[in-house]
Design an enzyme around this catalytic site. Structure first.
Site, PDB file in Angstrom:
ATOM      1  CD  GLU A  21      38.583  39.790  40.702  1.00 48.99           C
ATOM      2  OE1 GLU A  21      37.619  39.327  40.372  1.00 48.99           O
ATOM      3  OE2 GLU A  21      39.443  40.382  40.149  1.00 48.99           O
ATOM      4  NE  ARG A  70      36.063  44.249  35.172  1.00 49.28           N
ATOM      5  CZ  ARG A  70      36.175  43.535  34.140  1.00 49.28           C
ATOM      6  NH1 ARG A  70      35.812  42.251  34.090  1.00 49.28           N
ATOM      7  NH2 ARG A  70      37.116  43.937  33.076  1.00 49.28           N
ATOM      8  CG  HIS A  87      39.268  38.098  36.981  1.00 48.20           C
ATOM      9  ND1 HIS A  87      38.937  39.264  37.721  1.00 48.20           N
ATOM     10  CD2 HIS A  87      38.955  38.140  35.811  1.00 48.20           C
ATOM     11  CE1 HIS A  87      38.530  40.173  36.527  1.00 48.20           C
ATOM     12  NE2 HIS A  87      38.742  39.545  35.573  1.00 48.20           N
TER      13      HIS A  87
END
Length: 318
Positions: free
Chosen positions: A263, A234, A285
């Site tokens: 993000e 993460r 991601h």
């Protein structure tokens, strides 16, 4: 049952939602802004969400809500305390992306370790066509065999990465931030020991108060200048400003990130200004997002809702 999918776009346009449609009356929204959530959930019995936050205030405005079906393993977007108080079931999914995240981990490493971007550009620039020998010696290509691979977080994904690293001839050790991970197969190390001794460090742990900022300037300074850092856990675990400084200062051979603290990435993120961008690989991601993984995810979400309808506890978060 009235189902409301608040952020279906996060599963991709190529994923068939038929398994969810078969469970009831499904209302699908591609994305949902924070100020739209209350209105869209007003009549819903089940909310299907990936990244859309469901606060206590929002859920209080949806009196018919009986279930939250998460399209993720993490549960941080939902106020679990409120759900427990009101008897709202919450179900997450786990294990659907183990193979693809492990695969992406090695894709990132080999891109960096073998200088693939540099060599690809060399050929396509026309320079190779002008060469007087059959090959080209640019960034040194290194072997993974015989090197030490340190894993932060030896859960399902970390364990799979360990197995593959072993197959390439690497020696694996791990650090458990939670203290819960145990392995009879791989040696466990303290964080400082792992960072100082590893040629590759990959992160596969969750973001918690313990792991937030786990890898900062001091920790990066412990690593070998020839080492590679990969974060597939993460964003927020690695201090991005410190990482940019470490790369610019030659304190790391390279870094690969699939997750970031914010993000999408902010335009002023210091990582975008790294002096030698070929030593840094950032993907948006996508490590979890193979077609196969997203199909498994959709099927798991549907199975969780069906189990709830049948009075079962599949995928439930207590």
């Amino acid at each position: 049952m009235k189902l409301c999918f608040l952020d279906a776009k996060t599963l991709g346009p190529d994923i068939d939602l038929a398994p969810l449609r078969r469970l009831g009356e499904l209302q699908v929204y591609e994305t949902t802004a924070p100020d739209q959530v209350v209105e869209r959930l007003r009549d819903a019995e089940a909310a299907i969400v990936n990244k859309t936050a469901l606060t206590a205030e929002i859920m209080a405005a949806a009196p018919g809500l009986r279930m939250v079906a998460l399209c993720s393993t993490g549960v941080n977007v939902v106020d679990l305390d409120y759900c427990r108080t009101k008897g709202i079931a919450v179900a997450n999914v786990a294990g659907y992306s183990t193979q693809t995240v492990a695969q992406h981990t090695f894709a990132m490493l080999f891109y960096l370790m073998e200088g693939l971007g540099v060599y690809d550009r060399y050929v396509k620039s026309g320079a190779y066509a002008q060469s007087d020998i059959f090959t080209h010696f640019g960034p040194p290509v290194r072997e993974l065999s015989g090197r030490r691979w340190g894993i932060i977080g030896l859960g399902a994904i970390g364990g799979r990465v360990a197995q593959i690293a072993e197959a390439f001839g690497a020696r694996v050790e791990y650090f458990s931030a939670s203290g819960k991970n145990r392995s009879d197969r791989y040696p466990r190390a303290g964080l400082e020991e792992l960072l100082a001794g590893s040629d590759v460090v990959s992160i596969h742990t969750a973001l918690t108060p313990v792991t937030r900022g786990l890898i900062g300037a001091r920790e990066l300074g412990l690593m070998k200048p020839s080492a590679y850092l990969l974060n597939l856990g993460r964003g927020g675990i690695v201090d991005e400003k410190a990482l940019a400084a470490a790369l610019d200062g030659g304190k790391l051979a390279g870094a690969g990130l699939d997750v970031l603290e914010t993000e999408p990435i902010r335009p002023d993120n210091p990582l975008l200004g790294v002096k030698e961008p070929e030593r840094l690989l950032i993907t948006p991601h996508i490590a979890w997002a193979s077609v196969e993984a997203r199909k498994r995810l959709t099927a798991e979400v549907a199975a969780n809702i069906a189990a709830f309808q049948a009075g079962q506890r599949r995928g439930r978060v207590d």
